[in-house]
Design an enzyme around this catalytic site. Structure first.
Site, PDB file in Angstrom:
ATOM      1  N   TYR A 144      -0.027  -1.185   0.070  1.00 27.74           N
ATOM      2  CA  TYR A 144       0.005  -0.082   0.305  1.00 27.74           C
ATOM      3  C   TYR A 144       1.323   1.281   0.004  1.00 27.74           C
ATOM      4  CZ  TYR A 144      -3.690   3.206   1.477  1.00 27.74           C
ATOM      5  OH  TYR A 144      -4.983   4.330   1.160  1.00 27.74           O
ATOM      6  N   GLU A 146       3.803   1.335  -0.899  1.00 31.75           N
ATOM      7  CA  GLU A 146       5.069   2.249  -1.699  1.00 31.75           C
ATOM      8  C   GLU A 146       3.709   2.255  -3.063  1.00 31.75           C
ATOM      9  OE1 GLU A 146       7.716   2.426  -1.297  1.00 31.75           O
ATOM     10  OE2 GLU A 146       9.032   1.503  -0.152  1.00 31.75           O
ATOM     11  N   LYS A 148       0.927   3.335  -2.762  1.00 31.11           N
ATOM     12  CA  LYS A 148       0.756   5.385  -3.642  1.00 31.11           C
ATOM     13  C   LYS A 148       2.246   6.432  -3.406  1.00 31.11           C
ATOM     14  CE  LYS A 148      -3.473   4.885  -1.953  1.00 31.11           C
ATOM     15  NZ  LYS A 148      -4.836   5.551  -2.547  1.00 31.11           N
ATOM     16  N   ASN A 173      -6.358   9.882   8.311  1.00 36.26           N
ATOM     17  CA  ASN A 173      -7.631   8.472   8.447  1.00 36.26           C
ATOM     18  C   ASN A 173      -9.216   9.800   8.090  1.00 36.26           C
ATOM     19  OD1 ASN A 173      -5.222   7.655   9.815  1.00 36.26           O
ATOM     20  ND2 ASN A 173      -5.993   5.734  10.610  1.00 36.26           N
ATOM     21  N   SER A 188     -14.589   1.508  12.503  1.00 34.44           N
ATOM     22  CA  SER A 188     -15.688   0.774  12.005  1.00 34.44           C
ATOM     23  C   SER A 188     -15.325  -0.430  12.976  1.00 34.44           C
ATOM     24  CB  SER A 188     -15.837   0.362  11.232  1.00 34.44           C
ATOM     25  OG  SER A 188     -14.359   0.353  10.413  1.00 34.44           O
ATOM     26  N   PHE A 190     -13.960  -0.485  15.936  1.00 38.17           N
ATOM     27  CA  PHE A 190     -14.269  -0.140  17.137  1.00 38.17           C
ATOM     28  C   PHE A 190     -16.457   0.151  17.975  1.00 38.17           C
ATOM     29  CE2 PHE A 190     -10.110   1.769  18.765  1.00 38.17           C
ATOM     30  CZ  PHE A 190      -9.986   0.520  19.383  1.00 38.17           C
ATOM     31  N   ARG A 210      -3.482   8.638  16.205  1.00 38.70           N
ATOM     32  CA  ARG A 210      -3.961   8.050  15.547  1.00 38.70           C
ATOM     33  C   ARG A 210      -5.550  10.045  14.962  1.00 38.70           C
ATOM     34  NH1 ARG A 210      -1.403   5.314  13.947  1.00 38.70           N
ATOM     35  NH2 ARG A 210      -1.313   3.651  12.596  1.00 38.70           N
ATOM     36  N   ASP A 272       3.369  -1.267  12.594  1.00 35.79           N
ATOM     37  CA  ASP A 272       1.764  -0.146  12.737  1.00 35.79           C
ATOM     38  C   ASP A 272       2.577   1.620  13.308  1.00 35.79           C
ATOM     39  OD1 ASP A 272      -1.187  -0.305  13.446  1.00 35.79           O
ATOM     40  OD2 ASP A 272      -0.490   0.978  15.044  1.00 35.79           O
TER      41      ASP A 272
HETATM   42  P1  NAD Z   1     -12.610   1.661  -0.508  1.00 31.19           P
HETATM   43  O1  NAD Z   1     -12.017   0.133   0.303  1.00 31.19           O
HETATM   44  O2  NAD Z   1     -14.469   1.720   0.751  1.00 31.19           O
HETATM   45  O3  NAD Z   1     -12.611   2.159  -1.028  1.00 31.19           O
HETATM   46  C1  NAD Z   1     -11.833   1.969  -2.041  1.00 31.19           C
HETATM   47  C2  NAD Z   1     -12.609   1.407  -3.586  1.00 31.19           C
HETATM   48  O4  NAD Z   1     -11.907   0.943  -4.228  1.00 31.19           O
HETATM   49  C3  NAD Z   1     -13.721   0.289  -3.687  1.00 31.19           C
HETATM   50  O5  NAD Z   1     -14.687   0.731  -3.506  1.00 31.19           O
HETATM   51  C4  NAD Z   1     -13.015  -0.475  -4.015  1.00 31.19           C
HETATM   52  O6  NAD Z   1     -14.149  -1.232  -4.795  1.00 31.19           O
HETATM   53  C5  NAD Z   1     -12.378   0.534  -5.130  1.00 31.19           C
HETATM   54  N1  NAD Z   1     -11.245  -0.419  -5.733  1.00 31.19           N
HETATM   55  C6  NAD Z   1      -9.985  -1.295  -5.167  1.00 31.19           C
HETATM   56  N2  NAD Z   1      -9.839  -2.236  -5.755  1.00 31.19           N
HETATM   57  C7  NAD Z   1     -10.093  -1.624  -7.742  1.00 31.19           C
HETATM   58  C8  NAD Z   1      -9.543  -1.132  -8.632  1.00 31.19           C
HETATM   59  N3  NAD Z   1      -9.036  -2.487  -8.932  1.00 31.19           N
HETATM   60  N4  NAD Z   1     -10.123  -1.777 -10.077  1.00 31.19           N
HETATM   61  C9  NAD Z   1     -11.397  -0.372  -9.433  1.00 31.19           C
HETATM   62  N5  NAD Z   1     -11.640  -0.575  -8.187  1.00 31.19           N
HETATM   63  C10 NAD Z   1     -11.258  -0.420  -6.993  1.00 31.19           C
HETATM   64  O7  NAD Z   1     -11.136   2.973   0.769  1.00 31.19           O
HETATM   65  P2  NAD Z   1     -12.291   4.294   1.477  1.00 31.19           P
HETATM   66  O8  NAD Z   1     -11.500   4.614   2.618  1.00 31.19           O
HETATM   67  O9  NAD Z   1     -13.075   4.630   0.370  1.00 31.19           O
HETATM   68  O10 NAD Z   1     -11.208   5.004   0.103  1.00 31.19           O
HETATM   69  C11 NAD Z   1     -10.769   5.921  -0.895  1.00 31.19           C
HETATM   70  C12 NAD Z   1      -8.978   5.960  -1.620  1.00 31.19           C
HETATM   71  O11 NAD Z   1      -9.024   7.402  -0.063  1.00 31.19           O
HETATM   72  C13 NAD Z   1      -8.425   4.940  -1.406  1.00 31.19           C
HETATM   73  O12 NAD Z   1      -7.756   5.066  -3.114  1.00 31.19           O
HETATM   74  C14 NAD Z   1      -7.857   5.277  -0.160  1.00 31.19           C
HETATM   75  O13 NAD Z   1      -6.401   4.531  -0.588  1.00 31.19           O
HETATM   76  C15 NAD Z   1      -7.585   6.478  -0.188  1.00 31.19           C
HETATM   77  N6  NAD Z   1      -7.401   6.939   1.322  1.00 31.19           N
HETATM   78  C16 NAD Z   1      -8.674   6.606   2.721  1.00 31.19           C
HETATM   79  C17 NAD Z   1      -8.462   7.037   3.552  1.00 31.19           C
HETATM   80  C18 NAD Z   1      -9.000   7.187   4.476  1.00 31.19           C
HETATM   81  O14 NAD Z   1      -8.951   7.154   5.673  1.00 31.19           O
HETATM   82  N7  NAD Z   1     -10.736   6.114   4.396  1.00 31.19           N
HETATM   83  C19 NAD Z   1      -7.289   7.009   3.356  1.00 31.19           C
HETATM   84  C20 NAD Z   1      -5.806   7.804   3.606  1.00 31.19           C
HETATM   85  C21 NAD Z   1      -6.361   7.271   1.976  1.00 31.19           C
HETATM   86  N1  UDP Z   2      -6.153  -0.668  15.576  1.00 31.60           N
HETATM   87  C1  UDP Z   2      -6.739  -0.860  16.984  1.00 31.60           C
HETATM   88  N2  UDP Z   2      -7.990  -1.553  16.428  1.00 31.60           N
HETATM   89  C2  UDP Z   2      -8.535  -2.478  15.532  1.00 31.60           C
HETATM   90  C3  UDP Z   2      -8.541  -1.719  14.188  1.00 31.60           C
HETATM   91  C4  UDP Z   2      -6.782  -0.710  14.197  1.00 31.60           C
HETATM   92  O1  UDP Z   2      -6.112  -0.919  17.852  1.00 31.60           O
HETATM   93  O2  UDP Z   2      -9.781  -2.629  16.202  1.00 31.60           O
HETATM   94  C5  UDP Z   2      -5.619  -0.028  15.301  1.00 31.60           C
HETATM   95  C6  UDP Z   2      -4.458  -0.117  14.916  1.00 31.60           C
HETATM   96  O3  UDP Z   2      -3.135  -0.852  15.029  1.00 31.60           O
HETATM   97  C7  UDP Z   2      -3.704   1.274  14.369  1.00 31.60           C
HETATM   98  C8  UDP Z   2      -4.791   2.038  14.337  1.00 31.60           C
HETATM   99  O4  UDP Z   2      -5.753   1.806  15.106  1.00 31.60           O
HETATM  100  O5  UDP Z   2      -2.767   1.973  15.305  1.00 31.60           O
HETATM  101  C9  UDP Z   2      -5.252   2.923  13.167  1.00 31.60           C
HETATM  102  O6  UDP Z   2      -5.748   1.614  12.341  1.00 31.60           O
HETATM  103  P1  UDP Z   2      -6.192   1.684  10.581  1.00 31.60           P
HETATM  104  O7  UDP Z   2      -6.273   0.311  10.805  1.00 31.60           O
HETATM  105  O8  UDP Z   2      -7.532   2.213  11.095  1.00 31.60           O
HETATM  106  O9  UDP Z   2      -5.595   2.512   9.953  1.00 31.60           O
HETATM  107  P2  UDP Z   2      -4.092   2.452   9.357  1.00 31.60           P
HETATM  108  O10 UDP Z   2      -3.023   2.032  10.466  1.00 31.60           O
HETATM  109  O11 UDP Z   2      -3.752   2.363   8.397  1.00 31.60           O
HETATM  110  O12 UDP Z   2      -3.415   4.339   9.819  1.00 31.60           O
END
Ligand code: NAD
Ligand code: UDP
Ligand code: UDP
Length: 315
Positions: A144, A146, A148, A173, A188, A190, A210, A272
């Site tokens: 993820y 690398e 990105k 986040n 989600s 929690f 976070r 993490d």
């Molecule tokens: P999500 O998993 O709900 O949404 C990702 C969507 O992409 C899904 O609908 C999935 O089916 C689709 N998808 C995955 N691989 C695909 C492919 N090869 N072709 C077509 N569709 C594909 O996640 P999200 O939280 O909505 O994240 C959306 C974007 O924002 C992602 O690129 C994610 O990396 C970025 N992002 C989200 C967060 C966050 O906290 N929500 C943080 C940083 C970056």
């Molecule tokens: N985490 C946790 N319990 C869970 C899911 C995640 O304590 O049930 C922690 C995880 O180890 C991380 C933080 O919550 O330290 C955020 O995790 P998440 O997967 O939401 O996002 P990211 O690590 O990518 O920021």
């Protein structure tokens, strides 16, 4: 009115972005392979005269005609992006190449949903855009992180080499309604655990931090970013700088749900990040005074209401 492509449009953020673009009067093409997204997230848009959904995997070329592209396709939860890590890297890298190729052919603006994960486990706190990050290139999160990072490289090379109009946002986040209930991300997890009266799983000792942004604030920032002047590429951090430990988050969720769930401690996943907080000075200035407006308690309350409904209709 523009024709706008949203890849990953059936996901959590993508579906909210589709809503917003339709509200703004645009014509929206949602492309998704439904790996982590669901048709339920866009069910309310079926039949909308300016909305179209297309099943497609962005690792394959896509020939459509649009004016703007938001590239969100990529699983975002560690559980899901580590399920098929090779596909995760392909989605970020081949997906970026295809969407950049599409943008190039069309002369379209393209926005990349990048991530705070490009900073890895950061030594600089809070993180500014000038920080290059500390990322393990061979760990379980690397597909993820690398992927990105390489997508950002491609965006900037298409900008330098082909003068493409690119916009890169580094999302921190973000949470809210339409997160998948088995998504595996902390908010989600929690909330669902608390509403079901199950143990709340804290990974490690819960002292890692976070900074959580409510989805509406994030979508506003993305739309403003797309509308910035031609010369502005980013990258721009977008998120809410209010920082919490995972223990604090668990306690808030328990209090807001009135749950009797117990907190239990599980092993910390490898690599993490210890801490994460965006410096959003650039976003404030470049996105016309944009500022997160929804505090964690308020956003959690809205998200809890959503999951109450989902869980009530699920079983
Ligand atoms: P999500 O998993 O709900 O949404 C990702 C969507 O992409 C899904 O609908 C999935 O089916 C689709 N998808 C995955 N691989 C695909 C492919 N090869 N072709 C077509 N569709 C594909 O996640 P999200 O939280 O909505 O994240 C959306 C974007 O924002 C992602 O690129 C994610 O990396 C970025 N992002 C989200 C967060 C966050 O906290 N929500 C943080 C940083 C970056
Ligand atoms: N985490 C946790 N319990 C869970 C899911 C995640 O304590 O049930 C922690 C995880 O180890 C991380 C933080 O919550 O330290 C955020 O995790 P998440 O997967 O939401 O996002 P990211 O690590 O990518 O920021
Ligand atoms: N591509 C696409 N849709 C288009 C144009 C290009 O999916 O409308 C893909 C195609 O797979 C191509 C890639 O984008 O290989 C990169 O395109 P570019 O024009 O940058 O380079 P090419 O590979 O064609 O030399």
């Amino acid at each position: 009115m523009k024709k706008v492509l949203v890849t990953g449009g059936a996901g959590f953020l993508g579906s909210h972005l589709c809503d917003r673009l339709l509200q703004d009067g645009h014509d929206v093409l949602c492309v998704d392979n439904y790996f982590t997204g669901t048709k339920a997230n866009i069910a309310h848009l079926r039949g909308h005269p300016r909305f179209e959904a297309m099943r497609h995997d962005v690792t394959f070329p896509l020939y459509v005609e649009v004016d703007e592209i938001y590239n969100l396709a990529c699983p975002a939860s560690p559980v899901h992006y580590q399920f098929d890590p090779v596909q995760t890297t392909k989605t970020s890298v081949h997906g970026a190449i295809n969407m950049l190729g599409l943008a190039r052919r069309l002369g379209a603006r393209i926005l990349q949903a990048s991530t705070s994960e490009v900073y890895g486990d950061p030594e600089v706190h809070p993180q500014t855009e000038s920080y290059w990050g500390r990322v393990n290139p061979i760990g379980v999160r690397s597909c993820y992180d690398e992927g990105k990072r390489c997508a950002e490289t491609l965006f900037f090379d298409y900008w330098r080499q082909h003068r493409l109009q690119i916009k890169v946002v580094r999302i921190f986040n973000t949470y809210g309604p339409r997160m998948y209930e088995r998504d595996g991300r902390v908010v989600s997890n929690f909330i669902v655990q608390a509403l079901r009266g199950e143990d709340i799983t804290i990974y490690g000792d819960g002292s890692q931090t976070r900074s959580f942004c409510y989805v509406d604030d994030l979508i506003e920032a993305m739309v403003r970013m797309m509308a910035t002047d031609d010369g502005f590429t980013g990258p721009v951090n977008v998120g809410n700088p209010s920082e919490f430990t995972m223990l604090e988050l668990a306690q808030k969720v328990v209090a807001l749900t009135g749950s009797r769930s117990q907190l239990v401690f599980k092993p910390l996943p490898s690599d993490d990040p210890r801490q994460r907080q965006p410096d959003i000075s650039l976003a404030r200035q470049a996105l016309k005074g944009w500022e997160p407006t929804i505090a964690l308690d308020d956003g959690l309350t809205r998200t809890i209401d959503y999951f109450r409904t989902v869980l009530a209709t699920d079983r």
